[in-house]
Write an enzyme that holds these catalytic residues in place. Sequence first.
Site, PDB file in Angstrom:
ATOM      1  CG  HIS A 176      20.115  40.469 -66.647  1.00 21.48           C
ATOM      2  ND1 HIS A 176      19.370  41.162 -67.554  1.00 21.48           N
ATOM      3  CD2 HIS A 176      20.814  41.395 -65.953  1.00 21.48           C
ATOM      4  CE1 HIS A 176      19.592  42.462 -67.407  1.00 21.48           C
ATOM      5  NE2 HIS A 176      20.463  42.631 -66.444  1.00 21.48           N
ATOM      6  CB  CYS A 482      29.376  46.899 -60.510  1.00 24.13           C
ATOM      7  SG  CYS A 482      28.030  47.851 -61.214  1.00 24.13           S
TER       8      CYS A 482
HETATM    9  C1  PEP Z   1      25.640  45.918 -65.788  1.00 25.03           C
HETATM   10  O1  PEP Z   1      24.744  46.203 -66.581  1.00 25.03           O
HETATM   11  O2  PEP Z   1      26.866  45.929 -66.063  1.00 25.03           O
HETATM   12  C2  PEP Z   1      25.292  45.529 -64.411  1.00 25.03           C
HETATM   13  C3  PEP Z   1      26.212  45.345 -63.487  1.00 25.03           C
HETATM   14  O3  PEP Z   1      23.979  45.316 -64.159  1.00 25.03           O
HETATM   15  P1  PEP Z   1      23.204  43.972 -64.611  1.00 25.03           P
HETATM   16  O4  PEP Z   1      24.192  43.014 -65.164  1.00 25.03           O
HETATM   17  O5  PEP Z   1      22.520  43.473 -63.390  1.00 25.03           O
HETATM   18  O6  PEP Z   1      22.257  44.516 -65.622  1.00 25.03           O
HETATM   19 MG    MG Z   2      22.739  46.566 -65.868  1.00 28.19          MG
END
Ligand code: PEP
Ligand code: MG
Length: 565
Positions: A176, A482
Site C-alpha cells: 500500500h 483499479c
Molecule cells: C487493489 O487491491 O488492487 C486496490 C486497488 O486496492 P488497494 O491497493 O488500495 O488495496
Molecule cells: Mg485492495
Amino acid sequence: MFVALATSTANIPVRRILEAEVERSWEFLELARQKALTRLSVIQETTARELGLQDAAIYAAQAAVLQDPEALRELRSWIHQDLLAPESAIQALLDKFGALFESLEGGDMKSWAADLRDPWNLVLGELGQEDVEHAKSGELGNLVLVAEELTPILVVSYPRDKVSAILCSRGGRYSHGAVLARSFGIPTVTGLPQIDEKVHSGEACVIFGDSGQVLVGVDQEETAAALAQVADRDHVRDVMLAGAKEAGRTADGTEVKIRVNIESPRDLDMFDIETVNGVGLFRTEFVYMERPSFPSAQEQAEIYARVLERFPNKTVVFRTLDVGGDKQLRYFKTPKEENPALGWRGIRLSLEWPDLFLMQLQALRECRDLGKVNVMLPMVTNLDEVRRAKKMLQAIAGDEDIGIRFGVMIEVPAAAMALPDIVEEVDFISVGTNDLVQYLFAVDRDNSWVTDLYQPYHPAHLRVLRFIARTCNAAGKPVTVCGEMAGQAAGAFFLTGCGYTGLSMSPLFVPEVKALLRQADIESLRSTAAAAARADTTAEAYAILEESVGSAWKKVIESVENHNT
Ligand code: PEP
Ligand code: MG
C-alpha cells in the site's frame, strides 16, 4: 539531492552521518529532547491536578532521566565522535540500559528499565516528527526519504512536493505504501536490504525508478547524465500530455473509460482533470488516516463534495473505508492479528462496526445531487456481505431512488468465483488486482521475501481476469480494473483485449496509457490477450504483451519525432 532518514521507534538500525551533519544532528536531538520535556511537564501537571502529586511523581522522574548529564555526554560523543545518527545514538543508549538491567534480576529491575526507556522513546517519537517538520520547511532541497519499512502513514506524513524519491529495505512493489507513493508520482524502490544503514544523510544520489537502480554518492558527471535522461523523458511525456484530452480509445475507436485513483481531493490539483473520465477509485481511508480523529458525517460530506464538484457530470467511485492490516488509523486501533492481511479489513470491519459504515453512507447520500456518486465495497468475500451492505445503503435511502450506484471490488479469489451471483446484485464491478494477486498466490504484497512470487502477469491471474471480464460483459455490467496493472502498458493492453470497459490508475500514467492504446486496434488486443492467458509461464505471457506494447511504443516515438520536425 539529500537523503533524509525516516525514523521509526522499533528496531532502529545503526545509521551513520557525514561529519558535516554532526552539528545539525545534535541540534535535532536537542530540539526533540526539549519537546519531550515539555510534553512530560504538561502530563505531570494534568496528572497532579486530576490524580494527585504522588501519581504525577513518575513524570518528574522521567524528566530527570532525560536530563541525566552522563547520558547526554554519551549521546553527544556517539554523534560527534562515532558519527551516529540521532535516532541510532538513542538506540545505543537504550541498548545499554537493556544490557545493564538484563544482568540484574527481579520484577522491580524490569520496571526500572522501562522507566529509563520510556522517556527516550518519547524523544524518538519527537525526532520522527522533527524530521517531517524539517522536510516541510524546504531547507533541505530535494529529499530522498530512506526508511526501513514503507508504510502508508510514512508516505502521507512527508510533504509530497519535497520528496523526490523513496528507498526502503522492506516492502513489496505493490504494498500500500508503494502504491500510494507511485500515485503521488514519487519514484520508489523497495526491497533494498539495509539501505537505511548504507546511506548517509546529506549524500547526493541518483535513482532510476524503472529499473530500481540506486547510485549513492554520485559525482557531477553522473548527475548530468541522469538529468539529460530526465529531460528526454519529459519531452516524450509533454508530447503525450498534449494528446491526453482526447477520449481513451483504441486505433479503431473502441472506447475505454480512463479514470484516476485518488486518496484526497488535493490529488485533483496535480493533473489536468479534463484528461480523465472521472475517479475510478477514491481510497477514502486516507482522509481518515490524515486526521487526528474520526471525521463527522458532515466533514466527510464536505470532503466528498470537493471531489464531486470537480466532476459534475462524470463518474466518481468512492470506495468505503478500507482500513485494517497495514492501513491503521491512529485513533482506532484494530486488535493485533497474527495474519492481518487475512483478517479484519475493509467491508469485514464496516459490517462489524455499522455505525462507522452508516455514517460514511450518510455522508455520500448528502452529496448525491452534486454528481454521479458510486459506492464501492472493498475486500468482499461473499454474496452475503454484498447483500448486507446493500440493505444498509437502501435503509439510508428510504423509499427514495437516490441515484447512488452500488458496486464491489473483486480482490478475493472466492469473490471472483462467486461473481456470476454477485454481479446480479450490483451496478458495476472493479477489480483490485493488487490484492487479487496477493490472495490468489498466497503472497503478502508487503513482504519483500516473497516478492518474486507476486506475479500479476502469471497466466493463472490472467485467466481469472478474463473470467471476470466475460462474466460482467455477459451480465451487461461495466467492469474496470483499479489495481496497479491498469496503469501499466502491458496490463492496459491485456485488460482492454479482455473486454474491460474502464481502467483506473494513478494520474501519472494516463497520458502514456492513452497514447499507447491509440496505436493498437481492438482485434489485435483481443488475440494478444487470449494468447497471453494461454501461455505457460509469466515470462511467456509478459513477452507476448510486451511485444504488442513495443510496436505501439514505436509508433508513439515516431509521432514524437514528427512532432519535433
Ligand atoms: C487493489 O487491491 O488492487 C486496490 C486497488 O486496492 P488497494 O491497493 O488500495 O488495496
Ligand atoms: Mg485492495
